[in-house]
Design a protein around this motif. Structure first.
Motif, PDB file in Angstrom:
ATOM      1  N   THR A  32       0.963  -1.214   0.081  1.00  0.00           N
ATOM      2  CA  THR A  32       0.100   0.089   0.021  1.00  0.00           C
ATOM      3  C   THR A  32       0.888   1.334   0.060  1.00  0.00           C
ATOM      4  OG1 THR A  32      -0.116   0.270   2.280  1.00  0.00           O
ATOM      5  CG2 THR A  32      -1.714  -1.125   1.589  1.00  0.00           C
ATOM      6  N   ASP A  34       1.387   2.973   2.396  1.00  0.00           N
ATOM      7  CA  ASP A  34       1.941   2.874   3.836  1.00  0.00           C
ATOM      8  C   ASP A  34       2.820   2.010   4.250  1.00  0.00           C
ATOM      9  OD1 ASP A  34       0.512   5.551   4.505  1.00  0.00           O
ATOM     10  OD2 ASP A  34      -1.297   4.566   4.453  1.00  0.00           O
ATOM     11  N   ARG A  51       0.429   5.951  10.023  1.00  0.00           N
ATOM     12  CA  ARG A  51      -0.748   5.882   9.681  1.00  0.00           C
ATOM     13  C   ARG A  51      -1.126   4.700   9.818  1.00  0.00           C
ATOM     14  NH1 ARG A  51       0.910   9.593   5.735  1.00  0.00           N
ATOM     15  NH2 ARG A  51       1.269   8.045   4.202  1.00  0.00           N
ATOM     16  N   THR A  52      -0.171   3.582   9.512  1.00  0.00           N
ATOM     17  CA  THR A  52      -0.799   2.116  10.055  1.00  0.00           C
ATOM     18  C   THR A  52      -0.778   1.969  11.404  1.00  0.00           C
ATOM     19  OG1 THR A  52       1.348   1.526  10.091  1.00  0.00           O
ATOM     20  CG2 THR A  52       0.766   1.306   7.932  1.00  0.00           C
ATOM     21  N   SER A  54      -3.121   3.168  13.610  1.00  0.00           N
ATOM     22  CA  SER A  54      -4.364   3.286  13.648  1.00  0.00           C
ATOM     23  C   SER A  54      -5.007   1.762  13.455  1.00  0.00           C
ATOM     24  CB  SER A  54      -5.133   4.292  13.286  1.00  0.00           C
ATOM     25  OG  SER A  54      -5.031   4.005  11.575  1.00  0.00           O
ATOM     26  N   LEU A  55      -4.617   1.111  12.525  1.00  0.00           N
ATOM     27  CA  LEU A  55      -5.100  -0.339  12.340  1.00  0.00           C
ATOM     28  C   LEU A  55      -4.690  -1.179  13.587  1.00  0.00           C
ATOM     29  CD1 LEU A  55      -3.561  -0.675   8.706  1.00  0.00           C
ATOM     30  CD2 LEU A  55      -6.010  -0.081   9.374  1.00  0.00           C
ATOM     31  N   PHE A  56      -3.979  -0.812  14.419  1.00  0.00           N
ATOM     32  CA  PHE A  56      -3.886  -1.599  15.743  1.00  0.00           C
ATOM     33  C   PHE A  56      -4.655  -0.975  16.844  1.00  0.00           C
ATOM     34  CE2 PHE A  56       0.076  -2.469  13.306  1.00  0.00           C
ATOM     35  CZ  PHE A  56       0.235  -3.831  13.287  1.00  0.00           C
ATOM     36  N   GLY A  57      -5.429   0.169  16.443  1.00  0.00           N
ATOM     37  CA  GLY A  57      -6.049   0.835  17.497  1.00  0.00           C
ATOM     38  C   GLY A  57      -5.527   1.564  18.461  1.00  0.00           C
TER      39      GLY A  57
END
Length: 131
Positions: A32, A34, A51-52, A54-57
């Motif tokens: 991607t 990112d 930015r990645t 946030s995928l882990f919360g």
């Protein structure tokens, strides 16, 4: 268990990925905008934008703040590699030097301050450890 990869979190993925491509001579595979990986014989170096996280919360990692990990690459000839990349390096910590444990090492920082070590086992004992 096998160590699969090391991931660098960065604010500047478009700068850091090309740096690692140049110093390793290996192409990155972009999954991607990112996230990219550089695959070596033994593992992967993953590079991901902040930015990645946030995928882990959570924002649990901070870019450009590493003060304890050294990213190490075993190379065929550290002196030859140094000659090829020295003009790309802005922060050389130690030019190629033979260490007491039998590796010849080049230590430098990447553009975000992460320590990187290129090394070649030069003693018989060191070479045996990696065979």
């Amino acid at each position: 268990m096998k160590l699969s990869s090391l991931r660098i979190i960065t604010n500047e993925i478009k700068n850091l990925v090309p740096f690692y491509e140049k110093i390793t001579g290996l192409p990155a595979k972009w999954y991607t905008n990112d996230f990219a990986e550089i695959t070596t014989d033994g593992s992967n170096l993953a590079i991901a934008s902040t930015r990645t996280l946030s995928l882990f919360g959570n924002d649990f990692a901070e870019a450009a703040s590493n003060k304890s990990v050294i990213i190490e690459f075993r190379v065929a000839d550290v002196d030859d590699q140094y000659a090829k990349i020295k003009d790309l390096l802005n922060d050389i910590i130690q030019e190629p030097t033979t260490m007491p444990w039998g590796n010849r090492s080049l230590l430098f920082r990447d553009p975000e301050g992460n320590l990187v070590n290129f090394f070649t086992p030069v003693s018989a004992e060191a070479a045996e450890r990696f065979n």
